[in-house]
Write an enzyme that holds these catalytic residues in place. Structure first.
Site, PDB file in Angstrom:
ATOM      1  N   ILE A 184     -38.615  39.738   5.401  1.00  0.00           N
ATOM      2  CA  ILE A 184     -39.515  39.177   6.547  1.00  0.00           C
ATOM      3  C   ILE A 184     -40.455  38.426   6.037  1.00  0.00           C
ATOM      4  CG2 ILE A 184     -41.475  39.361   7.533  1.00  0.00           C
ATOM      5  CD1 ILE A 184     -38.231  40.369   9.097  1.00  0.00           C
ATOM      6  N   THR A 237     -35.699  46.385   2.325  1.00  0.00           N
ATOM      7  CA  THR A 237     -34.289  45.106   2.625  1.00  0.00           C
ATOM      8  C   THR A 237     -33.651  45.342   1.522  1.00  0.00           C
ATOM      9  OG1 THR A 237     -36.131  43.425   3.098  1.00  0.00           O
ATOM     10  CG2 THR A 237     -34.113  42.597   1.777  1.00  0.00           C
ATOM     11  N   ALA A 272     -27.695  46.517   6.183  1.00  0.00           N
ATOM     12  CA  ALA A 272     -26.711  45.471   6.208  1.00  0.00           C
ATOM     13  C   ALA A 272     -26.093  44.484   7.014  1.00  0.00           C
ATOM     14  CB  ALA A 272     -25.496  45.741   4.966  1.00  0.00           C
ATOM     15  N   ILE A 273     -26.311  45.385   8.393  1.00  0.00           N
ATOM     16  CA  ILE A 273     -25.625  44.958   9.667  1.00  0.00           C
ATOM     17  C   ILE A 273     -26.241  43.909  10.431  1.00  0.00           C
ATOM     18  CG2 ILE A 273     -24.744  45.229  12.207  1.00  0.00           C
ATOM     19  CD1 ILE A 273     -24.244  48.542  11.294  1.00  0.00           C
ATOM     20  N   HIS A 319     -27.057  43.240  14.037  1.00  0.00           N
ATOM     21  CA  HIS A 319     -26.983  42.858  15.114  1.00  0.00           C
ATOM     22  C   HIS A 319     -26.407  41.673  16.022  1.00  0.00           C
ATOM     23  CE1 HIS A 319     -27.411  47.485  13.714  1.00  0.00           C
ATOM     24  NE2 HIS A 319     -28.330  46.793  13.445  1.00  0.00           N
ATOM     25  N   ARG A 341     -37.738  53.255   7.290  1.00  0.00           N
ATOM     26  CA  ARG A 341     -37.776  52.394   8.841  1.00  0.00           C
ATOM     27  C   ARG A 341     -39.073  52.737   8.662  1.00  0.00           C
ATOM     28  NH1 ARG A 341     -33.839  55.768   9.835  1.00  0.00           N
ATOM     29  NH2 ARG A 341     -31.984  55.277  10.150  1.00  0.00           N
ATOM     30  N   CYS A 395     -19.554  44.512 -16.767  1.00  0.00           N
ATOM     31  CA  CYS A 395     -19.402  45.758 -15.979  1.00  0.00           C
ATOM     32  C   CYS A 395     -17.751  45.940 -15.731  1.00  0.00           C
ATOM     33  CB  CYS A 395     -19.719  45.607 -15.106  1.00  0.00           C
ATOM     34  SG  CYS A 395     -19.895  46.756 -13.745  1.00  0.00           S
ATOM     35  N   CYS A 447     -16.099  47.072 -13.640  1.00  0.00           N
ATOM     36  CA  CYS A 447     -15.621  47.741 -12.496  1.00  0.00           C
ATOM     37  C   CYS A 447     -15.837  46.565 -11.912  1.00  0.00           C
ATOM     38  CB  CYS A 447     -17.015  48.718 -12.003  1.00  0.00           C
ATOM     39  SG  CYS A 447     -16.829  50.246 -13.237  1.00  0.00           S
ATOM     40  N   CYS A 504     -21.695  50.157 -18.169  1.00  0.00           N
ATOM     41  CA  CYS A 504     -22.064  48.755 -18.915  1.00  0.00           C
ATOM     42  C   CYS A 504     -23.261  49.002 -18.865  1.00  0.00           C
ATOM     43  CB  CYS A 504     -22.098  47.726 -17.949  1.00  0.00           C
ATOM     44  SG  CYS A 504     -22.441  48.381 -16.322  1.00  0.00           S
TER      45      CYS A 504
HETATM   46  C1  LIG Z   1     -31.967  52.835   7.069  1.00  0.00           C
HETATM   47  C2  LIG Z   1     -32.844  51.693   7.559  1.00  0.00           C
HETATM   48  C3  LIG Z   1     -31.390  51.233   8.055  1.00  0.00           C
HETATM   49  C4  LIG Z   1     -31.148  49.591   8.656  1.00  0.00           C
HETATM   50  N1  LIG Z   1     -30.265  49.158   9.007  1.00  0.00           N
HETATM   51  C5  LIG Z   1     -30.726  47.595   9.654  1.00  0.00           C
HETATM   52  C6  LIG Z   1     -29.216  46.825   9.811  1.00  0.00           C
HETATM   53  O1  LIG Z   1     -28.268  47.535  10.019  1.00  0.00           O
HETATM   54  N2  LIG Z   1     -29.835  45.593  10.417  1.00  0.00           N
HETATM   55  C7  LIG Z   1     -30.920  45.694  11.142  1.00  0.00           C
HETATM   56  O2  LIG Z   1     -30.742  44.041  11.131  1.00  0.00           O
HETATM   57  N3  LIG Z   1     -31.723  46.218  10.242  1.00  0.00           N
HETATM   58  C8  LIG Z   1     -31.883  47.570   9.726  1.00  0.00           C
HETATM   59  N4  LIG Z   1     -32.714  48.384   9.038  1.00  0.00           N
HETATM   60  C9  LIG Z   1     -34.027  47.788   9.445  1.00  0.00           C
HETATM   61  C10 LIG Z   1     -33.669  46.172   8.058  1.00  0.00           C
HETATM   62  O3  LIG Z   1     -34.177  47.180   6.835  1.00  0.00           O
HETATM   63  C11 LIG Z   1     -35.637  45.960   8.285  1.00  0.00           C
HETATM   64  O4  LIG Z   1     -36.593  46.063   9.071  1.00  0.00           O
HETATM   65  C12 LIG Z   1     -36.472  45.164   6.947  1.00  0.00           C
HETATM   66  O5  LIG Z   1     -35.489  44.802   5.669  1.00  0.00           O
HETATM   67  C13 LIG Z   1     -37.799  44.975   7.137  1.00  0.00           C
HETATM   68  O6  LIG Z   1     -38.005  44.032   5.760  1.00  0.00           O
HETATM   69  P1  LIG Z   1     -39.568  43.545   5.323  1.00  0.00           P
HETATM   70  O7  LIG Z   1     -39.902  42.401   4.738  1.00  0.00           O
HETATM   71  O8  LIG Z   1     -39.990  43.615   6.891  1.00  0.00           O
HETATM   72  O9  LIG Z   1     -40.029  45.361   4.679  1.00  0.00           O
HETATM   73  P2  LIG Z   1     -39.416  45.426   3.409  1.00  0.00           P
HETATM   74  O10 LIG Z   1     -38.325  45.142   3.060  1.00  0.00           O
HETATM   75  O11 LIG Z   1     -40.196  46.974   3.047  1.00  0.00           O
HETATM   76  O12 LIG Z   1     -41.305  44.627   2.333  1.00  0.00           O
HETATM   77  C14 LIG Z   1     -42.165  45.225   2.287  1.00  0.00           C
HETATM   78  C15 LIG Z   1     -42.552  45.077   1.164  1.00  0.00           C
HETATM   79  O13 LIG Z   1     -43.720  44.719   1.146  1.00  0.00           O
HETATM   80  C16 LIG Z   1     -44.386  45.074   0.180  1.00  0.00           C
HETATM   81  N5  LIG Z   1     -45.962  45.276  -0.606  1.00  0.00           N
HETATM   82  C17 LIG Z   1     -45.944  47.076   0.376  1.00  0.00           C
HETATM   83  N6  LIG Z   1     -47.371  47.247   0.238  1.00  0.00           N
HETATM   84  C18 LIG Z   1     -47.889  46.004  -0.292  1.00  0.00           C
HETATM   85  C19 LIG Z   1     -48.785  45.682  -1.061  1.00  0.00           C
HETATM   86  N7  LIG Z   1     -50.359  46.549  -0.667  1.00  0.00           N
HETATM   87  N8  LIG Z   1     -49.480  44.401  -1.678  1.00  0.00           N
HETATM   88  C20 LIG Z   1     -48.094  44.171  -1.862  1.00  0.00           C
HETATM   89  N9  LIG Z   1     -46.788  44.506  -1.581  1.00  0.00           N
HETATM   90  C21 LIG Z   1     -47.118  45.476  -0.691  1.00  0.00           C
HETATM   91  C22 LIG Z   1     -43.178  46.017  -0.470  1.00  0.00           C
HETATM   92  O14 LIG Z   1     -43.402  46.703  -1.691  1.00  0.00           O
HETATM   93  C23 LIG Z   1     -42.059  45.597   0.160  1.00  0.00           C
HETATM   94  O15 LIG Z   1     -41.480  44.901  -1.197  1.00  0.00           O
HETATM   95  C24 LIG Z   1     -32.390  49.237   8.642  1.00  0.00           C
HETATM   96  C25 LIG Z   1     -33.853  49.463   7.968  1.00  0.00           C
HETATM   97  C26 LIG Z   1     -33.226  51.127   7.423  1.00  0.00           C
HETATM   98  C27 LIG Z   1     -35.137  52.085   6.732  1.00  0.00           C
END
Ligand SMILES: Cc1cc2nc3c(=O)[nH]c(=O)nc-3n(C[C@H](O)[C@H](O)[C@H](O)COP(=O)(O)OP(=O)(O)OC[C@H]3O[C@@H](n4cnc5c(N)ncnc54)[C@H](O)[C@@H]3O)c2cc1C
Length: 478
Positions: free
Chosen positions: A12, A41, A46-47, A49, A312, A400, A402, A442
């Site tokens: 995001i 992330t 990884a879908i 949808h 999540r 690597c 593999c 590796c």
């Molecule tokens: C098990 C699981 C399955 C999922 N499957 C899917 C799917 O198949 N398809 C789909 O569309 N979505 C899926 N999702 C949802 C999707 O992965 C998330 O909605 C998306 O990755 C959210 O991204 P983000 O950037 O908001 O959060 P994140 O990737 O968690 O990034 C947030 C970042 O903020 C940083 N941060 C936090 N606090 C601080 C701070 N105080 N100072 C500085 N940095 C900070 C963290 O280090 C992190 O890097 C799934 C999620 C999970 C957990």
């Protein structure tokens, strides 16, 4: 003073930074970890949808369907991996078939195209390994699969190319609102001033909100998801993403082909208190195995090479919370971004910048939306390989075995525009250690290359975060 500071370099924050880098403003991306994409992330299904499942009218529904379409543009612009799998939501009896009909209606309402219900002979032709007890399925041809952290890494590389900056190991610990700007205090004692702040901190987004608002409108209620990963030898055993019928707890335990040939099995979905406990559990993995039985009795569990878990950022608000703070203008929350957040991410970035921030500036004349990755050696044609090896003789050493990653591939991963100097960072960029032996052979070679390229001592090379060395002390004296 920065015009925009984005907190969080998951998918995001990375795509928001890129979206803002189109405009003549300064944009600074912060993450508390020492790499891009370290939490949700890197640990999801990884879908991409199709959008058959979210509640009609919700932001989740609108931004999922639009995000799915925008991935085709991202594929062209950011050189990301996208596998057009399609998906089947399966039913086993008349009661479940009735639920498929409801989902079909919902898919139509949400604007999902080409969706239809297919019968058992068609299902068996498409997916012969699926359970014979499956009677009907909802076919969703627009479902795709991507390589999530690559999308974030490429988005940041492209944003940097367009003038944005990225700061790792930058944990935000407090935020002070002033008359015309915010002062962001980092854990290392330094301060950053910004006219606008975007909270994209994933599972921590309510804690960031609480730094400026007495009672944020949302609370993160973290939910863990655990998985098995099958080796690439499983490639082609299942071609579609296979979903059971969704429940209140989510989309259920799935079978998901991956862009590099692996297959994911999972996830679970249960409430946890530790927002960053990404460990797997005996009970969670047993749950996955049990629930797969209704999808297929023909899953090669002997091909499991690892397990992983993600947490999540589910929120009390239920829908995505993408709003300007009601207390402090120019502070924006992009919170509660659980599934389908990966899918919706490009649409979320666009929605925030154009409809919430309502940026009213011309796009920079020199804005360049294109990023091209340095291809891994094994993906090149024979003619290209000859050309590359003449330029970079270190392609001649396979590190690597593999995943067929060469020494030069690893050097590129260390020194690329968003390069990294940890074992996990190199694995994310080159796949060294992602194969059958999981780095058993590796990892020590990768460590030596990182040490040589960065000038660090071998015992200073970290596995992933700061202070996570693999070598802790010498075991032999000379
Ligand atoms: C098990 C699981 C399955 C999922 N499957 C899917 C799917 O198949 N398809 C789909 O569309 N979505 C899926 N999702 C949802 C999707 O992965 C998330 O909605 C998306 O990755 C959210 O991204 P983000 O950037 O908001 O959060 P994140 O990737 O968690 O990034 C947030 C970042 O903020 C940083 N941060 C936090 N606090 C601080 C701070 N105080 N100072 C500085 N940095 C900070 C963290 O280090 C992190 O890097 C799934 C999620 C999970 C957990």
């Amino acid at each position: 003073m920065k015009d925009y500071v984005v907190i969080g370099s998951g998918i995001i924050g990375s795509l928001i930074t890129r979206a803002l880098s189109k405009y003549p403003v300064s944009v600074h991306l912060l993450d508390k970890e020492n790499d891009i994409a370290s939490h949700q992330t890197i640990a999801n299904s990884a879908i991409i949808h199709s959008g058959h499942d979210p509640k009609p009218g919700s932001l989740k529904a609108k931004l999922c369907v639009l995000g799915n379409q925008l991935y085709d543009t991202l594929e062209q612009e950011l050189d990301i991996d996208l596998l057009r799998t399609g998906a089947l939501v399966v039913a086993h009896n008349e009661a479940e078939e009735a639920q498929l009909a409801v989902l079909l209606e919902r898919a139509h309402t949400n604007g999902v195209t080409d969706v239809k219900i297919i019968d058992q002979p068609t299902i068996q032709t498409l997916e012969p390994r699926l359970s014979k007890g499956i009677t009907k399925a909802l076919s969703l041809p627009t479902t795709k699969v991507t390589f999530p952290w690559e999308v974030a890494i490429h988005a940041v590389a492209n944003a940097i190319h367009n003038g944005a900056t990225f700061q790792k190991n930058a944990e935000v610990v407090s935020i002070e609102p002033n008359e015309s700007h915010f002062t962001i205090q980092l854990k290392d004692g330094s301060k950053i001033e910004a006219k606008h702040v975007i909270n994209a901190a994933g599972v921590m987004s309510d804690l960031i909100a609480a730094m400026i608002e007495p009672t944020p409108e949302f609370k993160i209620l973290p939910r863990k998801g655990e998985y098995f990963v099958l080796d690439r030898k499983a490639v082609g055993l299942f071609k579609n993403v296979i979903y059971p019928l969704p429940t209140q707890a989510g989309k259920g335990v799935l079978i998901v082909p991956q862009t590099h040939g692996n297959i994911l099995l999972g996830p679970t979905s249960y409430a946890v208190t530790d927002r960053e406990d990404e460990s797997t559990t005996r009970d969670g993995l047993a749950y996955v195995k049990t629930h797969l039985q209704s999808l297929s009795n023909d899953i090669p569990f002997d091909l499991i090479i690892r397990t992983f878990a993600g947490v999540r950022a589910t929120s009390s608000f239920e829908d995505f919370y993408i709003q300007e703070s009601k207390v402090y203008p120019h502070f924006y929350h992009v919170a509660g971004i659980d599934s389908p957040g990966l899918t919706a991410a490009p649409a979320i970035a666009q929605y925030l910048v154009e409809h919430v921030i309502k940026i009213d500036l011309p796009i920079k004349p020199d804005y360049d939306p294109i990023y091209r990755k340095t291809p891994l050696f094994h993906t090149l044609s024979e003619a290209q390989k000859i050309e590359e090896i003449a330029k970079y003789p270190k392609h001649g050493k396979l590190i690597c075995k593999c995943e067929k990653v060469t020494e030069q591939d690893i050097i590129h991963a260390i020194h690329g525009p968003t390069g990294n100097d940890t074992i996990k960072g190199i694995k994310k960029r080159s796949r060294a250690g992602a194969g059958l032996c999981q780095g058993g052979y590796c990892e020590s070679e990768v460590l030596k290359i990182i040490a040589r390229e960065t000038g660090e001592k071998p015992n200073e090379v970290n596995y992933y975060a700061e202070h996570t060395p693999i070598l802790v002390k010498e075991t032999k004296t000379k």
